[in-house]
Design an enzyme around this catalytic site. Structure first.
Site, short mmCIF file in Angstrom:
data_model
loop_
_atom_site.label_atom_id
_atom_site.label_comp_id
_atom_site.label_asym_id
_atom_site.label_seq_id
_atom_site.Cartn_x
_atom_site.Cartn_y
_atom_site.Cartn_z
N ASP A 195 -8.67 -9.29 -1.22
CA ASP A 195 -8.04 -8.02 -1.59
C ASP A 195 -7.50 -8.12 -3.01
O ASP A 195 -6.29 -8.14 -3.23
CB ASP A 195 -6.91 -7.69 -0.60
CG ASP A 195 -6.28 -6.33 -0.86
OD1 ASP A 195 -6.87 -5.52 -1.60
OD2 ASP A 195 -5.18 -6.08 -0.33
N CYS A 216 -9.74 -1.31 -4.30
CA CYS A 216 -9.23 0.00 -4.70
C CYS A 216 -9.98 0.54 -5.91
O CYS A 216 -9.58 1.56 -6.48
CB CYS A 216 -7.73 -0.07 -5.00
SG CYS A 216 -7.32 -1.21 -6.36
N GLN A 274 0.84 -1.20 0.00
CA GLN A 274 0.00 0.00 0.00
C GLN A 274 0.88 1.26 0.00
O GLN A 274 1.83 1.36 0.77
CB GLN A 274 -0.91 0.00 1.23
CG GLN A 274 -1.99 -1.07 1.19
CD GLN A 274 -3.08 -0.77 0.18
OE1 GLN A 274 -3.25 0.36 -0.27
NE2 GLN A 274 -3.83 -1.80 -0.19
N GLU A 309 -1.35 -16.06 -3.17
CA GLU A 309 -0.86 -14.93 -3.97
C GLU A 309 -0.37 -15.46 -5.32
O GLU A 309 0.32 -16.47 -5.38
CB GLU A 309 0.26 -14.20 -3.24
CG GLU A 309 1.05 -13.21 -4.07
CD GLU A 309 0.20 -12.12 -4.69
OE1 GLU A 309 0.48 -11.73 -5.84
OE2 GLU A 309 -0.76 -11.65 -4.03
N TYR A 365 -5.36 -13.15 -2.61
CA TYR A 365 -4.58 -12.06 -3.23
C TYR A 365 -3.77 -11.40 -2.11
O TYR A 365 -3.81 -10.19 -1.90
CB TYR A 365 -5.48 -11.04 -3.92
CG TYR A 365 -6.48 -11.63 -4.89
CD1 TYR A 365 -6.12 -11.91 -6.20
CD2 TYR A 365 -7.78 -11.91 -4.48
CE1 TYR A 365 -7.05 -12.45 -7.10
CE2 TYR A 365 -8.71 -12.45 -5.36
CZ TYR A 365 -8.34 -12.72 -6.66
OH TYR A 365 -9.26 -13.26 -7.53
#
Length: 455
Positions: free
Chosen positions: A384, A411, A284, A341, A317
């Site tokens: 995410d 996002c 982030q 991931e 993720y």
């Protein structure tokens, strides 16, 4: 002057209104993507750098008789909104940039709007996407993040730069190959500006990535060489960079990172944990984002009783393990955390970051494939995904695992609302939602939603 009027500079009286044509329009509502809706003779124009209610002169940047809509930048404000402020960054100020002969840099497209109005505009976008794609009438406040007196500046711990044809640090204009030289980046953490990369001759470099951890640990500069750039040229740039930073070269297409000096990774901190993040690995970018999002996710799951000792949870993720580590704390050694991931390098980081947690299983691979191969049930999930969202197939798989709750971190309000619609179709509902202004002066925002079965 009406919204259909053409400026004296327009080439339009009976002629094709191509890029470069100037028109006068009234600015309408904000749309997803950082632009505002205006109309000219029935044609929709997506205008950047305006504010609803303003009358402005625009310059078409993308147009054509066969186009469904046109794009344009504001070049002059004829009737200003009371929410208009002086832009904090000269290269990103659209009217000033066009007066100097070219487009503004991208990445600060709302810098001319007061911070309070920025957040209300982002809330409008979120509400519109939820209504249109998920059928939800829901107004959600976009919460400020960070220091109250920072004016929305100095928050980026990561920045990406292009290089001009003359070897100077630059940034792209919006939707353009044009690279504009820059001599500061006000949104960036002071540690990025302190490197003074704009003083360097970067000839032979195509792109520069910088990571400066908010915890004060060693920064990393990544140089992407152009094809044919010699080791001697790289060494020349290396000698001009501060000695106390790490430097590496990287090939974005192949994902290769080559150490030039120091480390090929940075050390990040969040929620009482340390995280190694290699090269271009995801983290982030707002200095306060990791703590903010971890607190929102764990607050939702723990507060609802979905995250407790002995629980089986999954972090999908998962990146370098930002959420995996606090999830492991919450479930303890009697619980289990599956961390998935897709990016191999980032998954290797997660293994290093979580190697001392026996209750954590790290799996590298596509989420849909891992879920298919490892059919199992979970008490709760953290989701995410990248900007494109999870998608219909993954949403269906998630519901089939039978969790009691899912914390969805997004996002992008459009992909979030679309996926939320899929959840609703499957008998789930949105229990709670928070939105955060993690990207001041841009159109981006972050949401954290708690989803539960409707029954």
């Amino acid at each position: 002057m009406s919204s259909n009027s053409v400026s004296p500079h327009s080439a339009a009286t009976g002629k094709h209104e191509g890029p470069g044509t100037e028109l006068v329009v009234d600015v309408g509502p904000i749309a997803h993507g950082g632009h505002f809706v205006a109309r000219h003779e029935g044609r929709v124009i997506f205008v950047r750098h305006g504010i609803p209610g303003e009358k402005v002169r625009i310059r078409l940047t993308d147009s054509g008789d066969s186009s469904r809509f046109w794009r344009a930048d504001v070049v002059d404000v004829l009737e200003a909104s009371p929410d208009r402020v002086q832009h904090f960054w000269k290269p990103a100020d659209s009217p000033g940039s066009w007066r100097r002969g070219g487009p503004p840099v991208g990445g600060a497209e709302l810098g001319h709007v007061s911070l309070g109005r920025q957040r209300s505009l982002k809330a409008e976008v979120l509400a519109e996407q939820l209504k249109r794609l998920a059928g939800l009438d829901l107004a959600t406040e976009v919460e400020p993040v960070g220091d109250a007196d920072d004016a929305g500046l100095g928050w980026r711990t990561r920045a990406s730069f292009a290089v001009t044809a003359k070897g100077r640090l630059g940034m792209h204009a919006h939707r353009s190959d044009a690279v504009i030289p820059v001599h500061e980046m006000p949104l960036a953490h002071p540690g990025i500006n302190d490197l003074r990369l704009w003083d360097l001759d970067l000839t032979g470099i195509a792109r520069v990535e910088v990571a400066v951890p908010a915890n004060g640990s060693r920064p990393l500069v990544l140089l992407a060489p152009e094809e044919g750039t010699s080791p001697k040229r790289l060494h020349g740039i290396l000698t001009r960079l501060p000695q106390d930073i790490s430097v590496a070269s990287f090939d974005a297409a192949k994902g290769h990172v080559l150490q030039l000096r120091g480390r090929t990774w940075v050390q990040e901190s969040a929620a009482g944990h340390e995280y190694r993040v290699t090269g271009e690995g995801f983290w982030q970018i707002h200095k306060d984002a990791p703590e903010t999002l971890v607190n929102a996710v764990t607050g939702y799951l723990s507060g609802g009783g979905y995250l407790q000792p002995g629980a089986a949870v999954a972090d999908l993720y998962a990146g370098a393990g930002l959420f995996t580590a606090p999830l492991a704390d919450a479930v303890g050694v009697t619980g289990s955390v599956l961390s998935v991931e897709g990016a191999p390098g980032t998954s290797r980081d997660a293994r290093k970051n979580l190697h001392g947690e026996p209750q954590v299983e790290i799996v590298q691979g596509r989420v849909e494939r891992v879920l298919h191969q490892r059919a199992r049930s979970f008490d709760s999930l953290v989701l995410d995904p990248p900007r494109a969202g999870a998608g219909k197939a993954v949403v269906r798989q998630l519901m089939e695992t039978g969790p009691r709750a899912i914390a969805y971190v997004s996002c992008d309000p459009a992909s979030f609302a679309r996926d939320l619609g899929y959840f609703h179709q499957g008998g789930w509902r949105l229990e709670s939602l928070r939105a955060f202004d993690l990207y001041p002066h841009t159109h981006h925002l972050e949401t954290v939603g708690l989803l539960v079965p409707a029954s």
